[in-house]
Design a protein around this motif. Structure first.
Motif, PDB file in Angstrom:
ATOM      1  N   PHE A 152       0.795  -1.213   0.000  1.00 41.72           N
ATOM      2  CA  PHE A 152       0.000   0.000   0.000  1.00 41.72           C
ATOM      3  C   PHE A 152       0.836   1.274   0.000  1.00 41.72           C
ATOM      4  CE2 PHE A 152      -3.265  -2.647   2.527  1.00 41.72           C
ATOM      5  CZ  PHE A 152      -3.765  -3.185   1.359  1.00 41.72           C
ATOM      6  N   TYR A 153       2.081   1.169   0.424  1.00 39.70           N
ATOM      7  CA  TYR A 153       2.883   2.368   0.611  1.00 39.70           C
ATOM      8  C   TYR A 153       4.140   2.318  -0.259  1.00 39.70           C
ATOM      9  CZ  TYR A 153      -0.186   2.682   4.643  1.00 39.70           C
ATOM     10  OH  TYR A 153      -1.295   2.726   5.442  1.00 39.70           O
ATOM     11  N   PRO A 154       4.706   3.477  -0.571  1.00 34.80           N
ATOM     12  CA  PRO A 154       5.936   3.494  -1.370  1.00 34.80           C
ATOM     13  C   PRO A 154       7.073   2.791  -0.632  1.00 34.80           C
ATOM     14  CG  PRO A 154       4.972   5.694  -1.161  1.00 34.80           C
ATOM     15  CD  PRO A 154       4.237   4.820  -0.212  1.00 34.80           C
ATOM     16  N   GLU A 155       7.952   2.187  -1.403  1.00 37.48           N
ATOM     17  CA  GLU A 155       9.146   1.582  -0.804  1.00 37.48           C
ATOM     18  C   GLU A 155      10.061   2.680  -0.268  1.00 37.48           C
ATOM     19  OE1 GLU A 155      10.951  -0.801  -3.783  1.00 37.48           O
ATOM     20  OE2 GLU A 155       9.241  -2.171  -3.969  1.00 37.48           O
ATOM     21  N   LYS A 156      10.926   2.334   0.638  1.00 34.54           N
ATOM     22  CA  LYS A 156      11.842   3.305   1.219  1.00 34.54           C
ATOM     23  C   LYS A 156      12.684   3.943   0.118  1.00 34.54           C
ATOM     24  CE  LYS A 156      15.311   3.870   4.841  1.00 34.54           C
ATOM     25  NZ  LYS A 156      16.110   3.199   5.908  1.00 34.54           N
ATOM     26  N   GLY A 157      12.655   5.243   0.051  1.00 35.82           N
ATOM     27  CA  GLY A 157      13.446   5.953  -0.952  1.00 35.82           C
ATOM     28  C   GLY A 157      12.759   6.103  -2.293  1.00 35.82           C
ATOM     29  N   GLU A 158      11.562   5.492  -2.464  1.00 34.09           N
ATOM     30  CA  GLU A 158      10.868   5.585  -3.747  1.00 34.09           C
ATOM     31  C   GLU A 158      10.272   6.977  -3.929  1.00 34.09           C
ATOM     32  OE1 GLU A 158       7.050   3.604  -6.128  1.00 34.09           O
ATOM     33  OE2 GLU A 158       7.726   2.736  -4.232  1.00 34.09           O
ATOM     34  N   ALA A 159      10.607   7.623  -5.009  1.00 31.48           N
ATOM     35  CA  ALA A 159      10.091   8.963  -5.295  1.00 31.48           C
ATOM     36  C   ALA A 159       8.682   8.867  -5.866  1.00 31.48           C
ATOM     37  CB  ALA A 159      11.003   9.684  -6.272  1.00 31.48           C
ATOM     38  N   LEU A 160       7.807   9.721  -5.367  1.00 35.66           N
ATOM     39  CA  LEU A 160       6.448   9.776  -5.889  1.00 35.66           C
ATOM     40  C   LEU A 160       6.296  11.042  -6.722  1.00 35.66           C
ATOM     41  CD1 LEU A 160       4.121   8.555  -3.000  1.00 35.66           C
ATOM     42  CD2 LEU A 160       5.094   7.280  -4.895  1.00 35.66           C
ATOM     43  N   ASN A 161       6.542  10.910  -8.004  1.00 37.22           N
ATOM     44  CA  ASN A 161       6.438  12.040  -8.920  1.00 37.22           C
ATOM     45  C   ASN A 161       5.201  11.873  -9.800  1.00 37.22           C
ATOM     46  OD1 ASN A 161       8.960  13.141  -8.057  1.00 37.22           O
ATOM     47  ND2 ASN A 161      10.007  11.617  -9.338  1.00 37.22           N
ATOM     48  N   PHE A 162       4.468  12.949  -9.975  1.00 38.68           N
ATOM     49  CA  PHE A 162       3.315  12.891 -10.869  1.00 38.68           C
ATOM     50  C   PHE A 162       3.802  12.691 -12.299  1.00 38.68           C
ATOM     51  CE2 PHE A 162       1.476  15.230  -7.293  1.00 38.68           C
ATOM     52  CZ  PHE A 162       0.280  14.549  -7.131  1.00 38.68           C
ATOM     53  N   PRO A 163       3.158  11.795 -13.055  1.00 39.14           N
ATOM     54  CA  PRO A 163       3.540  11.599 -14.460  1.00 39.14           C
ATOM     55  C   PRO A 163       3.480  12.922 -15.224  1.00 39.14           C
ATOM     56  CG  PRO A 163       2.019   9.876 -13.766  1.00 39.14           C
ATOM     57  CD  PRO A 163       2.057  10.885 -12.659  1.00 39.14           C
ATOM     58  N   GLU A 164       4.357  13.077 -16.197  1.00 40.67           N
ATOM     59  CA  GLU A 164       4.468  14.338 -16.932  1.00 40.67           C
ATOM     60  C   GLU A 164       3.378  14.507 -17.984  1.00 40.67           C
ATOM     61  OE1 GLU A 164       8.362  14.771 -18.502  1.00 40.67           O
ATOM     62  OE2 GLU A 164       9.344  14.801 -16.535  1.00 40.67           O
ATOM     63  N   ASN A 165       2.960  13.432 -18.607  1.00 40.19           N
ATOM     64  CA  ASN A 165       2.057  13.542 -19.752  1.00 40.19           C
ATOM     65  C   ASN A 165       0.621  13.155 -19.410  1.00 40.19           C
ATOM     66  OD1 ASN A 165       4.180  14.333 -21.554  1.00 40.19           O
ATOM     67  ND2 ASN A 165       4.834  12.188 -21.618  1.00 40.19           N
ATOM     68  N   ILE A 166       0.108  13.707 -18.333  1.00 42.21           N
ATOM     69  CA  ILE A 166      -1.285  13.462 -17.972  1.00 42.21           C
ATOM     70  C   ILE A 166      -2.173  14.289 -18.892  1.00 42.21           C
ATOM     71  CG2 ILE A 166      -3.030  13.682 -16.170  1.00 42.21           C
ATOM     72  CD1 ILE A 166      -0.837  13.282 -14.114  1.00 42.21           C
ATOM     73  N   LYS A 167      -3.157  13.644 -19.496  1.00 40.80           N
ATOM     74  CA  LYS A 167      -3.993  14.295 -20.499  1.00 40.80           C
ATOM     75  C   LYS A 167      -5.389  14.575 -19.948  1.00 40.80           C
ATOM     76  CE  LYS A 167      -5.396  11.784 -23.875  1.00 40.80           C
ATOM     77  NZ  LYS A 167      -5.381  10.921 -25.055  1.00 40.80           N
ATOM     78  N   LYS A 168      -5.694  15.846 -19.860  1.00 42.34           N
ATOM     79  CA  LYS A 168      -7.033  16.262 -19.472  1.00 42.34           C
ATOM     80  C   LYS A 168      -7.888  16.358 -20.735  1.00 42.34           C
ATOM     81  CE  LYS A 168      -9.651  20.254 -17.828  1.00 42.34           C
ATOM     82  NZ  LYS A 168      -9.567  21.693 -17.486  1.00 42.34           N
ATOM     83  N   ILE A 169      -8.935  15.558 -20.805  1.00 44.34           N
ATOM     84  CA  ILE A 169      -9.863  15.621 -21.931  1.00 44.34           C
ATOM     85  C   ILE A 169     -10.971  16.603 -21.580  1.00 44.34           C
ATOM     86  CG2 ILE A 169     -11.510  14.303 -23.317  1.00 44.34           C
ATOM     87  CD1 ILE A 169      -9.742  11.838 -22.855  1.00 44.34           C
ATOM     88  N   GLN A 170     -11.287  17.492 -22.518  1.00 45.74           N
ATOM     89  CA  GLN A 170     -12.293  18.516 -22.262  1.00 45.74           C
ATOM     90  C   GLN A 170     -13.512  18.307 -23.151  1.00 45.74           C
ATOM     91  OE1 GLN A 170     -10.720  22.607 -21.322  1.00 45.74           O
ATOM     92  NE2 GLN A 170      -9.022  21.895 -22.575  1.00 45.74           N
ATOM     93  N   ILE A 171     -14.674  18.593 -22.604  1.00 51.42           N
ATOM     94  CA  ILE A 171     -15.905  18.584 -23.382  1.00 51.42           C
ATOM     95  C   ILE A 171     -16.362  20.027 -23.563  1.00 51.42           C
ATOM     96  CG2 ILE A 171     -18.337  17.920 -23.445  1.00 51.42           C
ATOM     97  CD1 ILE A 171     -17.678  15.416 -21.983  1.00 51.42           C
ATOM     98  N   HIS A 172     -16.617  20.413 -24.797  1.00 53.57           N
ATOM     99  CA  HIS A 172     -17.095  21.756 -25.095  1.00 53.57           C
ATOM    100  C   HIS A 172     -18.549  21.663 -25.536  1.00 53.57           C
ATOM    101  CE1 HIS A 172     -12.953  23.388 -25.009  1.00 53.57           C
ATOM    102  NE2 HIS A 172     -12.644  22.200 -25.491  1.00 53.57           N
TER     103      HIS A 172
END
Length: 445
Positions: free
Chosen positions: A175-195
């Motif tokens: 359930f938890y990150p391993e010791k020393g594991e970095a939790l970085n948000f992914p760079e290419n997260i795609k927000k889909i928009q409805i117009h």
């Protein structure tokens, strides 16, 4: 096993779509979700011990802020305690997103602790129930799948009428990150928009185009199955002449405007990088051609617009690159877009590249048919096409090889083309044809 980065993607998408507050309840199975939520500085978390109270607290925050609010709880019966608040939200049309942690599917009904049938267990109290995926045939596909489902869940909160949505999230240990594991948000997260566009607000669509369109773009108009494109003809003519590549199967009923032989052109993937678009605009339903889909999945455009008049926020992302859903009638949109595009610069070399390859394919194909001394299937099909394409008769294709022939050979029928491509099954094509022509005096093929 590393910390599931899909939860970080989900956390980020919440704030990207404007959700600012999340009510969290205690538990172990939902701990990874809370970790991901807590790492997002754009989210404010409220900790409420009792799930029933947490649901109504979230309801109160949504009323106070007039914005969607999320609720997160652990697995088992905990999620059932959200039902009273979600029922109230459903009938008051208040957007609450219930995030319920769940046990892996293999442990359901195996006497494992806090494990019940959670899939759709809140379905009578919410607008939509979705399952957050935790496996796919590749990491890239899983990333796309998770983003698609997360976007759909959040968009569903406010499509048509507002209301609650349930997103069930199976989670495996640890359930938890391993010791020393970095939790970085992914760079290419795609927000889909409805117009949302009302048909009478031309100015709103023009504002969208002015703010979104980029000069000198390589553009493909992708046309899926459409029963009749007569109302589109003027727009398609303008778009074709302006330098836009129009790609589709014979079921698009727009043969005079399409790049012919696209299946054969795309059979050589060495051409793909040269033919790659920067903007794809899709109208209609599905494509027959597997190669169109493979090509656009591989050569992902920067922008991909789906033009689809609907009251649902179900995300259809065939090419795995969707950026915008334009909720407007396709005929109306193309009328405005074709006028708009005449005033802009388009990369006409792009269309020339497509047409040059198409011409080469046609010439080689014709040479093959003529040089073959024996009567062959391809020649027979071409002969049939030449006979029927000048008639106004409707044409019904069977599935599998016959419909594909219409994409391999140059084919310009005047009549409408039909084919059972909703599910692409091979059964029932003759019965469909007979029923469609029973009360018609017109000759059909």
């Amino acid at each position: 096993m590393a910390f599931p980065k899909g939860l970080l993607t989900l956390s980020k998408l919440l704030s990207m779509h404007g959700i600012e507050e999340v009510v969290v309840c205690p538990g172990s199975r939902n701990a990874p979700i809370i970790v991901a939520l807590e790492r997002n500085p754009d989210l404010t978390l409220y900790s409420i011990i009792d799930e029933r109270s947490a649901g109504f607290f979230a309801l109160g925050r949504a009323l106070a802020t007039q914005k969607p609010v999320a609720i997160c709880c652990t697995s088992g019966s905990a999620g059932l305690n959200l039902a009273p608040a979600l029922s109230e939200a459903y009938y008051q049309e208040i957007p609450l997103l219930a995030l319920t942690a769940d046990r892996p599917a293999e442990w359901i009904d195996q006497w494992d602790g806090q494990t019940i049938q959670q899939k759709n267990f809140l379905s009578t109290t919410v607008k939509k129930s979705l399952e957050f995926p935790n496996s796919a045939n590749s990491e890239e596909t899983l990333d796309w799948f998770q983003q698609r489902i997360a976007n759909e869940a959040i968009l569903s909160l406010t499509d048509d009428k507002h209301g609650p949505v349930h997103l069930n999230i199976p989670i495996s240990e640890p359930f938890y990150p391993e010791k020393g594991e970095a939790l970085n948000f992914p760079e290419n997260i795609k927000k889909i928009q409805i117009h949302e566009f009302e048909s009478y607000l031309n100015s709103v669509i023009l504002d969208f185009l002015e703010n979104t369109y980029k000069e000198e773009q390589k553009i493909i108009l992708s046309i899926g199955q459409i029963e009749n494109s007569k109302g589109l003809e003027q727009s398609l003519e303008l778009l074709k002449n302006s330098g836009i590549v129009i790609l589709g199967d014979s079921t698009a009923n727009a043969s005079n405007y399409l790049i012919q032989n696209h299946d054969l052109i795309l059979s050589n993937d060495k051409n793909w990088s040269k033919l790659k678009p920067e903007l794809v605009i899709h109208i209609g339903k599905s494509h027959v051609s597997k190669r169109i889909k493979q090509f656009l999945k591989s050569q992902k455009p920067i922008q991909n617009w789906l033009i689809r008049k609907t009251t649902k926020s179900t995300i259809i992302d065939t090419f795995q690159s969707l950026t915008e859903i334009l909720n407007v009638d396709a005929t109306f949109f193309l009328e405005i877009f074709s006028s708009f595009i005449l005033q802009k610069n388009i990369s006409k070399l792009f269309k020339n590249d497509w047409e040059k390859i198409s011409k080469n394919v046609s010439e080689r194909q014709l040479l093959f048919i003529k040089s073959n001394n024996k009567w062959n299937e391809l020649a027979a099909i071409q002969s049939i096409f030449k006979t029927i394409e000048n008639t106004d008769s409707s044409i019904h294709f069977g599935n599998s090889l016959s419909i594909r022939y219409s994409n391999w050979l140059s084919f310009f029928p005047k009549g409408s083309i039909y084919c059972n491509r909703g599910t692409s099954g091979i059964d029932g094509t003759i019965s469909t044809y007979i029923a469609a022509t029973t009360k018609s005096n017109e000759i059909s093929y």
